[in-house]
Design a protein around this motif. Structure first.
Motif: not given
Length: 153
Positions: A128-147
């Motif tokens: 996605l290019g440069m994103i905020t830590l706030r945006e990363w926090s949603k990605i991490h939650a989704m990513h953790l749950d996925h794995h």
């Protein structure tokens, strides 16, 4: 899932419990990662989000647009076993399973502290290019749950 939840203190506690239930002999329900390599993958992703590990920018003009970024972060599910992360994000484990688990939990906590202190700090997401830590926090939650679902925990 419209406007998915970010990784916060409450959800981090639940993710930590799930990570602690993971075993080295678990077989994935989809994909090719072992549970041990999945731990190193998640740790590497947290390091990239914190800007403490390099990553290749494989984003494109479409993915870097605000509407597409919003869709990826808030709506679109992660495909099961269809998307391959760059090799830098799926390193072979070099320490024991327990040491990898501890390292992941430490990175998760470090990310939480950084996000609480600087939610608008921007780092590179490979797609996605440069994103905020706030945006990363949603990605991490989704990513953790996925794995973690990948290993039924």
């Amino acid at each position: 899932m419209f406007n998915r939840r970010p990784l916060d203190r409450q959800s981090a506690t639940v993710f930590e419990e799930r990570i602690n239930r993971l075993r080295p002999d678990q077989t994935p329900q989809f994909g090719t990662l072992t549970s041990h390599r999945m731990l190193t993958h998640l740790e590497a992703t947290f390091r990239v989000s914190l800007g403490t590990a390099p990553c290749e920018d494989i984003s494109n003009a479409l993915l870097r647009t605000a509407p597409m970024r919003w869709l990826v972060i808030n709506i679109l599910p992660l495909p099961k076993g269809k998307m391959k992360a760059p090799e830098s994000l799926t390193p072979e484990p070099v320490v024991s399973f327990e040491e990898s688990r501890i390292a992941l939990l430490e990175q998760l906590r470090e990310f939480m502290q950084a996000t609480e202190a600087e939610p608008n700090r921007r780092t590179l997401d490979p797609w996605l290019g440069m994103i905020t830590l706030r945006e990363w926090s949603k990605i991490h939650a989704m990513h953790l749950d996925h794995h973690l679902k990948q290993f039924a925990v």
